[in-house]
Design a protein around this motif. Structure first.
Motif, PDB file in Angstrom:
ATOM      1  N   HIS A 180      32.832  23.400  19.649  1.00  0.00           N
ATOM      2  CA  HIS A 180      32.746  22.145  20.395  1.00  0.00           C
ATOM      3  C   HIS A 180      32.928  20.986  19.429  1.00  0.00           C
ATOM      4  CE1 HIS A 180      30.649  20.202  24.120  1.00  0.00           C
ATOM      5  NE2 HIS A 180      31.578  19.401  23.620  1.00  0.00           N
ATOM      6  N   GLU A 181      34.024  20.272  19.584  1.00  0.00           N
ATOM      7  CA  GLU A 181      34.359  19.159  18.688  1.00  0.00           C
ATOM      8  C   GLU A 181      33.788  17.847  19.235  1.00  0.00           C
ATOM      9  OE1 GLU A 181      35.626  16.449  16.089  1.00  0.00           O
ATOM     10  OE2 GLU A 181      35.694  18.607  15.750  1.00  0.00           O
ATOM     11  N   HIS A 182      32.889  17.234  18.442  1.00  0.00           N
ATOM     12  CA  HIS A 182      32.276  15.960  18.828  1.00  0.00           C
ATOM     13  C   HIS A 182      32.730  14.805  17.934  1.00  0.00           C
ATOM     14  CE1 HIS A 182      29.205  17.842  21.517  1.00  0.00           C
ATOM     15  NE2 HIS A 182      29.250  18.833  20.644  1.00  0.00           N
ATOM     16  N   GLY A 183      33.622  15.051  16.983  1.00  0.00           N
ATOM     17  CA  GLY A 183      34.071  13.960  16.117  1.00  0.00           C
ATOM     18  C   GLY A 183      34.307  14.348  14.675  1.00  0.00           C
ATOM     19  N   MET A 184      34.103  15.618  14.316  1.00  0.00           N
ATOM     20  CA  MET A 184      34.253  16.043  12.933  1.00  0.00           C
ATOM     21  C   MET A 184      35.710  16.141  12.478  1.00  0.00           C
ATOM     22  SD  MET A 184      32.535  19.321  10.976  1.00  0.00           S
ATOM     23  CE  MET A 184      30.947  18.521  10.812  1.00  0.00           C
ATOM     24  N   VAL A 185      36.628  16.397  13.396  1.00  0.00           N
ATOM     25  CA  VAL A 185      38.015  16.656  13.016  1.00  0.00           C
ATOM     26  C   VAL A 185      38.667  15.461  12.326  1.00  0.00           C
ATOM     27  CG1 VAL A 185      38.977  15.979  15.272  1.00  0.00           C
ATOM     28  CG2 VAL A 185      40.210  17.612  13.824  1.00  0.00           C
ATOM     29  N   TRP A 186      38.219  14.243  12.633  1.00  0.00           N
ATOM     30  CA  TRP A 186      38.833  13.052  12.025  1.00  0.00           C
ATOM     31  C   TRP A 186      38.737  13.085  10.499  1.00  0.00           C
ATOM     32  CZ3 TRP A 186      37.716  12.998  17.064  1.00  0.00           C
ATOM     33  CH2 TRP A 186      38.494  12.230  17.921  1.00  0.00           C
ATOM     34  N   ASN A 187      37.645  13.606   9.959  1.00  0.00           N
ATOM     35  CA  ASN A 187      37.452  13.630   8.509  1.00  0.00           C
ATOM     36  C   ASN A 187      37.546  15.039   7.930  1.00  0.00           C
ATOM     37  OD1 ASN A 187      35.783  11.016   9.404  1.00  0.00           O
ATOM     38  ND2 ASN A 187      36.420  10.769   7.285  1.00  0.00           N
ATOM     39  N   HIS A 215      40.366  13.216  25.197  1.00  0.00           N
ATOM     40  CA  HIS A 215      41.774  13.584  24.984  1.00  0.00           C
ATOM     41  C   HIS A 215      42.215  13.185  23.579  1.00  0.00           C
ATOM     42  CE1 HIS A 215      42.730  15.036  29.015  1.00  0.00           C
ATOM     43  NE2 HIS A 215      41.899  14.098  29.456  1.00  0.00           N
ATOM     44  N   ALA A 216      41.596  12.142  23.020  1.00  0.00           N
ATOM     45  CA  ALA A 216      41.889  11.762  21.640  1.00  0.00           C
ATOM     46  C   ALA A 216      41.497  12.884  20.682  1.00  0.00           C
ATOM     47  CB  ALA A 216      41.145  10.481  21.281  1.00  0.00           C
ATOM     48  N   ALA A 217      40.318  13.487  20.912  1.00  0.00           N
ATOM     49  CA  ALA A 217      39.889  14.618  20.083  1.00  0.00           C
ATOM     50  C   ALA A 217      40.833  15.808  20.260  1.00  0.00           C
ATOM     51  CB  ALA A 217      38.459  15.006  20.432  1.00  0.00           C
ATOM     52  N   LYS A 218      41.300  16.008  21.474  1.00  0.00           N
ATOM     53  CA  LYS A 218      42.257  17.087  21.742  1.00  0.00           C
ATOM     54  C   LYS A 218      43.540  16.886  20.930  1.00  0.00           C
ATOM     55  CE  LYS A 218      44.855  19.179  25.595  1.00  0.00           C
ATOM     56  NZ  LYS A 218      44.353  20.559  25.505  1.00  0.00           N
ATOM     57  N   ILE A 219      44.018  15.634  20.884  1.00  0.00           N
ATOM     58  CA  ILE A 219      45.216  15.313  20.099  1.00  0.00           C
ATOM     59  C   ILE A 219      44.983  15.594  18.619  1.00  0.00           C
ATOM     60  CG2 ILE A 219      46.657  13.390  19.299  1.00  0.00           C
ATOM     61  CD1 ILE A 219      46.307  12.191  22.145  1.00  0.00           C
ATOM     62  N   MET A 220      43.832  15.165  18.096  1.00  0.00           N
ATOM     63  CA  MET A 220      43.532  15.384  16.684  1.00  0.00           C
ATOM     64  C   MET A 220      43.460  16.871  16.345  1.00  0.00           C
ATOM     65  SD  MET A 220      43.350  12.432  15.168  1.00  0.00           S
ATOM     66  CE  MET A 220      42.539  12.845  13.627  1.00  0.00           C
ATOM     67  N   LEU A 221      42.827  17.664  17.209  1.00  0.00           N
ATOM     68  CA  LEU A 221      42.722  19.103  16.981  1.00  0.00           C
ATOM     69  C   LEU A 221      44.096  19.766  16.973  1.00  0.00           C
ATOM     70  CD1 LEU A 221      39.605  19.913  19.193  1.00  0.00           C
ATOM     71  CD2 LEU A 221      39.748  20.226  16.715  1.00  0.00           C
ATOM     72  N   GLU A 222      44.950  19.356  17.892  1.00  0.00           N
ATOM     73  CA  GLU A 222      46.295  19.930  17.963  1.00  0.00           C
ATOM     74  C   GLU A 222      47.114  19.571  16.728  1.00  0.00           C
ATOM     75  OE1 GLU A 222      47.702  18.308  21.627  1.00  0.00           O
ATOM     76  OE2 GLU A 222      46.910  19.962  22.845  1.00  0.00           O
ATOM     77  N   ARG A 223      47.079  18.291  16.362  1.00  0.00           N
ATOM     78  CA  ARG A 223      47.922  17.811  15.252  1.00  0.00           C
ATOM     79  C   ARG A 223      47.445  18.335  13.898  1.00  0.00           C
ATOM     80  NH1 ARG A 223      50.538  12.956  16.877  1.00  0.00           N
ATOM     81  NH2 ARG A 223      51.107  13.227  19.072  1.00  0.00           N
TER      82      ARG A 223
END
Length: 393
Positions: A111-118, A140-148
């Motif tokens: 469950h991604e709550h904001g860690m992917v950005w860093n 959806h922003a988190a979804k984009i970050m996880l995909e990219r």
């Protein structure tokens, strides 16, 4: 069929992702369901441990390194765990993926709550993606970050915010306590004083607002490593007589109800709980057009979104800056920037000078928050996801 879920999370403080989990567990306890919850606390404070204990939720405390895998394995076997639900541990695949699979946990949800950005250790994450059975993210922003960044496809389940309880005693009158007149407008910032929240943009817009609406006060609710530098900047700008740093406030929602406008100037925000809490207080939100905030605020209907154009200078002792964020307008990745303080001020002024508009925006925000961002909706979505994953009918 009973579904046994084990939640893995840091629970040292009740904040952000931790608060979301605890609110969910509290509501789940009062709801009749075939789902039973357990907690694997990587760290836990005494108050939170006591809170979980009062809910009757079994807890194991372990950092889950190779040398203590057996205690985790024994706990999972004892409680017949079907699903390990891992909260915000993307950077630690050994703990969240490899060791649980070695311990025989059948299903893993991340469950991604904001860690992917860093997150930077993306190669190991990609190599171990197949160990995860499903991924959830809160925007959806988190979804984009996880995909990219990580080649992860995730299901979006928006955060759920509990309706604040009614105050049983008369609320403290903010204007009286601060010595303000009844005609003084109040604009507020609520959040941790660390760089992702962009509090410096809030400070820098204040002289522009005062020029147009002189009888305005500004409050900062929250604490953190940037407080001292923000107080210094306020003095340099000559606004320290009109800004009040209130520190951490347990009753932030009841203070928010006494504001005229809430400003959310974050430059990185996976979802934006404060925007929803302000909506539940029926307040218009002026916010950065970035990441998940662009999904919590509808520009011109529940508040205003401001494009991010101004550079950020990281201060010593604050969080590192992410390499990229999701632009709220284009949905493309870009470098992090603060919201444009000129436009931020213009939108605040517009709300203060047209109070009927501010009321309409606040009412619209409340209606949307109750419909789309309630804790009950979150609980229902998550429970159904568990059922789908275990093929429970």
């Amino acid at each position: 069929m009973q579904i046994n879920v084990l939640h893995m999370a840091h629970l040292a403080i009740r904040y952000g992702a931790e608060k979301q989990l605890l609110d969910y567990l509290t509501l789940a306890k009062s709801t009749s369901s075939e789902i039973r919850h357990h907690v694997c606390a990587l760290r836990i404070s005494k108050p939170i441990y006591e809170e979980l204990n009062s809910l009757g939720i079994p807890v194991i405390t372990t950092r889950l390194w190779p040398w203590n895998i057996f205690s985790f394995l024994n706990f999972a076997k004892k409680h017949d765990i079907h699903i390990l639900h891992v909260h915000n541990q993307l950077r630690f695949p050994l703990r969240s993926r490899i060791l649980p699979k070695l311990a025989g946990v059948p299903l893993i949800i991340e469950h991604e709550h904001g860690m992917v950005w860093n997150t930077s250790s993306t190669q190991l994450i990609k190599w171990t993606n197949k160990l995860v059975n499903a991924n959830i993210c809160n925007s959806h922003a988190a979804k984009i970050m996880l995909e990219r960044k990580c080649n992860i496809d995730a299901k979006v389940i928006y955060n759920g915010i509990p309706l604040p309880p009614e105050q049983t005693e008369a609320p403290a009158q903010l204007k009286t306590e601060l010595g303000l007149s009844e005609t003084t407008a109040i604009v507020g910032f609520v959040g941790r004083l660390n760089n992702p929240k962009g509090a410096e943009a809030f400070i820098r817009m204040i002289p522009k607002v005062i020029q147009a609406v002189p009888h305005t006060a500004f409050i900062v609710i929250g604490d953190g490593p940037m407080r001292s530098s923000l107080e210094t900047e306020a003095k340099v700008l000559g606004i320290n007589d009109q800004i009040y740093f209130l520190g951490y406030q347990k009753n932030a929602y009841h203070l928010m109800k006494q504001l005229d406008v809430v400003v959310v100037p974050s430059f990185r925000e996976a979802f934006g709980n404060v925007a929803i809490e302000a909506a539940l207080a029926k307040k218009p939100v002026i916010a950065s057009n970035v990441d998940g905030i662009a999904e919590t605020v509808i520009d011109g209907k529940t508040g205003f979104l401001v494009d991010c154009t101004e550079p950020i200078q990281r201060q010593k002792g604050t969080n590192s800056l992410p390499k990229a964020v999701v632009d709220g307008r284009t949905k493309e990745l870009r470098s992090p920037k603060l919201p444009n303080t000129e436009i931020l001020a213009e939108k605040v002024i517009h709300c203060l000078q047209t109070p009927e508009l501010a009321v309409t925006l606040g009412n619209n925000a409340y209606a949307r928050a109750v419909q789309e961002f309630s804790l009950e909706r979150y609980c229902k979505d998550l429970d159904n996801f568990y059922r789908e994953l275990t093929h429970y009918k």
